[in-house]
Design a protein around this motif. Structure first.
Motif, PDB file in Angstrom:
ATOM      1  N   ILE A  20      40.288  42.300  47.967  1.00 28.36           N
ATOM      2  CA  ILE A  20      38.726  41.207  48.705  1.00 28.36           C
ATOM      3  C   ILE A  20      37.595  41.600  48.840  1.00 28.36           C
ATOM      4  O   ILE A  20      36.444  41.371  48.586  1.00 28.36           O
ATOM      5  CB  ILE A  20      39.579  40.559  49.805  1.00 28.36           C
ATOM      6  N   ASP A  21      37.403  42.858  49.742  1.00 25.24           N
ATOM      7  CA  ASP A  21      36.593  43.941  50.235  1.00 25.24           C
ATOM      8  C   ASP A  21      35.829  44.013  48.783  1.00 25.24           C
ATOM      9  O   ASP A  21      34.294  44.071  49.440  1.00 25.24           O
ATOM     10  CB  ASP A  21      36.387  45.056  50.653  1.00 25.24           C
ATOM     11  N   GLU A  22      35.796  44.397  48.034  1.00 27.96           N
ATOM     12  CA  GLU A  22      34.983  44.600  45.999  1.00 27.96           C
ATOM     13  C   GLU A  22      33.979  43.358  45.913  1.00 27.96           C
ATOM     14  O   GLU A  22      33.258  43.693  45.929  1.00 27.96           O
ATOM     15  CB  GLU A  22      36.222  45.207  45.706  1.00 27.96           C
ATOM     16  N   ILE A  23      34.794  42.622  45.987  1.00 28.79           N
ATOM     17  CA  ILE A  23      34.495  41.438  45.456  1.00 28.79           C
ATOM     18  C   ILE A  23      33.522  40.574  45.819  1.00 28.79           C
ATOM     19  O   ILE A  23      32.695  40.244  45.813  1.00 28.79           O
ATOM     20  CB  ILE A  23      36.053  40.111  45.127  1.00 28.79           C
ATOM     21  N   LYS A  24      33.338  40.886  47.185  1.00 28.17           N
ATOM     22  CA  LYS A  24      32.642  40.667  48.944  1.00 28.17           C
ATOM     23  C   LYS A  24      31.449  40.827  48.455  1.00 28.17           C
ATOM     24  O   LYS A  24      29.938  40.483  48.864  1.00 28.17           O
ATOM     25  CB  LYS A  24      33.448  40.286  49.951  1.00 28.17           C
ATOM     26  N   SER A  25      31.504  42.833  48.399  1.00 23.06           N
ATOM     27  CA  SER A  25      30.804  43.549  49.421  1.00 23.06           C
ATOM     28  C   SER A  25      29.965  43.031  47.647  1.00 23.06           C
ATOM     29  O   SER A  25      28.801  43.385  47.708  1.00 23.06           O
ATOM     30  CB  SER A  25      30.911  45.110  48.762  1.00 23.06           C
ATOM     31  N   LYS A  26      29.615  42.847  46.537  1.00 23.22           N
ATOM     32  CA  LYS A  26      28.788  42.784  45.133  1.00 23.22           C
ATOM     33  C   LYS A  26      29.028  41.265  44.637  1.00 23.22           C
ATOM     34  O   LYS A  26      28.139  41.322  43.597  1.00 23.22           O
ATOM     35  CB  LYS A  26      30.006  43.346  44.030  1.00 23.22           C
ATOM     36  N   LYS A  27      29.568  40.224  45.515  1.00 22.25           N
ATOM     37  CA  LYS A  27      29.092  38.748  44.999  1.00 22.25           C
ATOM     38  C   LYS A  27      29.626  38.083  44.337  1.00 22.25           C
ATOM     39  O   LYS A  27      28.634  37.569  43.709  1.00 22.25           O
ATOM     40  CB  LYS A  27      27.725  38.512  46.035  1.00 22.25           C
ATOM     41  N   VAL A  28      30.373  39.077  44.037  1.00 19.70           N
ATOM     42  CA  VAL A  28      31.363  38.902  42.020  1.00 19.70           C
ATOM     43  C   VAL A  28      31.470  37.108  42.024  1.00 19.70           C
ATOM     44  O   VAL A  28      32.059  36.410  43.365  1.00 19.70           O
ATOM     45  CB  VAL A  28      32.318  39.298  42.078  1.00 19.70           C
ATOM     46  N   LYS A  29      31.198  36.267  41.534  1.00 27.12           N
ATOM     47  CA  LYS A  29      31.619  34.840  40.832  1.00 27.12           C
ATOM     48  C   LYS A  29      33.067  34.438  40.565  1.00 27.12           C
ATOM     49  O   LYS A  29      33.828  33.472  40.711  1.00 27.12           O
ATOM     50  CB  LYS A  29      30.111  33.509  41.181  1.00 27.12           C
ATOM     51  N   THR A  30      32.813  35.432  39.320  1.00 25.60           N
ATOM     52  CA  THR A  30      34.040  35.588  38.340  1.00 25.60           C
ATOM     53  C   THR A  30      34.529  36.749  38.232  1.00 25.60           C
ATOM     54  O   THR A  30      34.228  37.421  38.040  1.00 25.60           O
ATOM     55  CB  THR A  30      33.242  35.036  37.427  1.00 25.60           C
ATOM     56  N   VAL A  31      36.432  36.201  38.511  1.00 25.19           N
ATOM     57  CA  VAL A  31      36.952  38.036  37.822  1.00 25.19           C
ATOM     58  C   VAL A  31      38.307  37.859  37.162  1.00 25.19           C
ATOM     59  O   VAL A  31      38.789  36.489  37.555  1.00 25.19           O
ATOM     60  CB  VAL A  31      37.995  38.011  39.582  1.00 25.19           C
ATOM     61  N   LEU A  32      38.799  38.644  36.880  1.00 26.62           N
ATOM     62  CA  LEU A  32      39.485  38.521  35.408  1.00 26.62           C
ATOM     63  C   LEU A  32      40.748  39.942  36.739  1.00 26.62           C
ATOM     64  O   LEU A  32      40.527  40.519  36.057  1.00 26.62           O
ATOM     65  CB  LEU A  32      39.428  39.036  34.174  1.00 26.62           C
ATOM     66  N   LEU A  33      42.015  39.253  36.666  1.00 32.61           N
ATOM     67  CA  LEU A  33      43.098  39.628  36.773  1.00 32.61           C
ATOM     68  C   LEU A  33      43.430  40.043  35.421  1.00 32.61           C
ATOM     69  O   LEU A  33      43.878  39.353  34.820  1.00 32.61           O
ATOM     70  CB  LEU A  33      43.657  38.847  37.408  1.00 32.61           C
ATOM     71  N   GLN A  34      44.608  41.313  35.140  1.00 35.25           N
ATOM     72  CA  GLN A  34      44.988  41.785  34.330  1.00 35.25           C
ATOM     73  C   GLN A  34      46.044  42.196  34.646  1.00 35.25           C
ATOM     74  O   GLN A  34      46.323  43.200  36.101  1.00 35.25           O
ATOM     75  CB  GLN A  34      44.440  43.180  33.493  1.00 35.25           C
ATOM     76  N   PHE A  35      47.706  42.333  34.718  1.00 38.20           N
ATOM     77  CA  PHE A  35      49.018  42.440  35.228  1.00 38.20           C
ATOM     78  C   PHE A  35      49.673  43.172  34.112  1.00 38.20           C
ATOM     79  O   PHE A  35      49.425  42.330  33.034  1.00 38.20           O
ATOM     80  CB  PHE A  35      49.599  41.669  35.383  1.00 38.20           C
ATOM     81  N   PRO A  36      50.442  43.975  34.432  1.00 34.22           N
ATOM     82  CA  PRO A  36      51.697  44.932  33.692  1.00 34.22           C
ATOM     83  C   PRO A  36      52.653  43.340  34.008  1.00 34.22           C
ATOM     84  O   PRO A  36      52.617  42.453  34.863  1.00 34.22           O
ATOM     85  CB  PRO A  36      52.297  45.957  34.089  1.00 34.22           C
ATOM     86  N   ASP A  37      53.343  43.367  33.058  1.00 34.32           N
ATOM     87  CA  ASP A  37      54.654  42.636  32.137  1.00 34.32           C
ATOM     88  C   ASP A  37      54.989  42.380  33.824  1.00 34.32           C
ATOM     89  O   ASP A  37      55.646  41.164  34.160  1.00 34.32           O
ATOM     90  CB  ASP A  37      55.430  43.025  31.512  1.00 34.32           C
ATOM     91  N   GLY A  38      56.133  43.077  34.789  1.00 31.45           N
ATOM     92  CA  GLY A  38      56.942  42.813  35.574  1.00 31.45           C
ATOM     93  C   GLY A  38      55.497  42.257  36.546  1.00 31.45           C
ATOM     94  O   GLY A  38      56.737  41.756  37.535  1.00 31.45           O
ATOM     95  N   LEU A  39      54.186  42.493  36.983  1.00 34.49           N
ATOM     96  CA  LEU A  39      54.170  41.520  38.231  1.00 34.49           C
ATOM     97  C   LEU A  39      53.395  40.197  37.327  1.00 34.49           C
ATOM     98  O   LEU A  39      53.023  39.267  38.768  1.00 34.49           O
ATOM     99  CB  LEU A  39      52.759  42.722  38.782  1.00 34.49           C
ATOM    100  N   LYS A  40      53.284  39.831  35.980  1.00 29.65           N
ATOM    101  CA  LYS A  40      52.765  38.405  35.894  1.00 29.65           C
ATOM    102  C   LYS A  40      53.914  37.486  36.434  1.00 29.65           C
ATOM    103  O   LYS A  40      52.972  36.622  36.691  1.00 29.65           O
ATOM    104  CB  LYS A  40      52.896  38.171  34.172  1.00 29.65           C
ATOM    105  N   PRO A  41      54.926  37.422  36.931  1.00 29.05           N
ATOM    106  CA  PRO A  41      55.065  36.476  37.484  1.00 29.05           C
ATOM    107  C   PRO A  41      54.435  36.661  38.883  1.00 29.05           C
ATOM    108  O   PRO A  41      54.758  34.937  39.153  1.00 29.05           O
ATOM    109  CB  PRO A  41      56.788  36.958  37.503  1.00 29.05           C
ATOM    110  N   HIS A  42      54.058  37.093  38.821  1.00 30.74           N
ATOM    111  CA  HIS A  42      53.606  36.627  40.241  1.00 30.74           C
ATOM    112  C   HIS A  42      51.765  36.361  40.660  1.00 30.74           C
ATOM    113  O   HIS A  42      50.949  36.856  41.719  1.00 30.74           O
ATOM    114  CB  HIS A  42      54.007  38.056  41.317  1.00 30.74           C
ATOM    115  N   ALA A  43      51.078  36.446  38.649  1.00 30.56           N
ATOM    116  CA  ALA A  43      49.664  35.885  39.494  1.00 30.56           C
ATOM    117  C   ALA A  43      49.395  35.241  39.500  1.00 30.56           C
ATOM    118  O   ALA A  43      48.192  35.385  40.304  1.00 30.56           O
ATOM    119  CB  ALA A  43      49.482  36.537  37.649  1.00 30.56           C
TER     120      ALA A  43
END
Length: 88
Positions: A20-43
Motif C-alpha cells: 500500500i505504501d508503494e502504491i501511494k508513494s508512486k501514485k499508481v492508478k492501476t495495479v496487477l496482482l499475481q499469486f501462486p496457486d496456494g494464494l489464489k483463493p484469497h486473491a
C-alpha cells in the motif's frame, strides 16, 4: 473456512502495508496482482483491501505463475507478485 485478512498476513507475511505504501508513494492508478496457486483463493480479498486503502484499480492475474521471472505483459503501472520466497 474463510480466513480473515489478519490471519492470512500472519500465515503468509504478505507485507500489505508495504504494498500500500508503494502504491501511494508512486501514485499508481492501476495495479496487477499475481499469486501462486496456494494464494489464489484469497486473491479477491487481498485486492479489495488494497483498493480500499489506495486510489488504485486492482486487477488479478489468474493464469499460471512460475516465479518472479514469469512477468505478464500488461498495461498496469505496477505488478505485485506474491510468492513463497523472497526475490533477491
Amino acid at each position: 473456512m474463510v480466513e480473515t485478512l489478519e490471519n492470512l498476513q500472519k500465515m503468509y507475511d504478505l507485507e500489505l502495508d508495504k504494498v500500500i505504501d508503494e502504491i501511494k508513494s508512486k501514485k499508481v492508478k492501476t495495479v496487477l496482482l499475481q499469486f501462486p496457486d496456494g494464494l489464489k483463493p484469497h486473491a479477491t480479498q487481498i485486492a479489495e483491501h488494497i483498493e480500499k486503502n489506495t486510489e488504485a484499480m486492482v486487477s488479478i492475474r489468474l493464469g499460471d505463475c512460475f516465479g518472479a521471472c514469469d512477468t505478464p505483459q500488461t498495461s498496469a503501472e505496477l505488478i505485485i507478485q506474491f510468492g513463497h520466497a523472497p526475490w533477491i
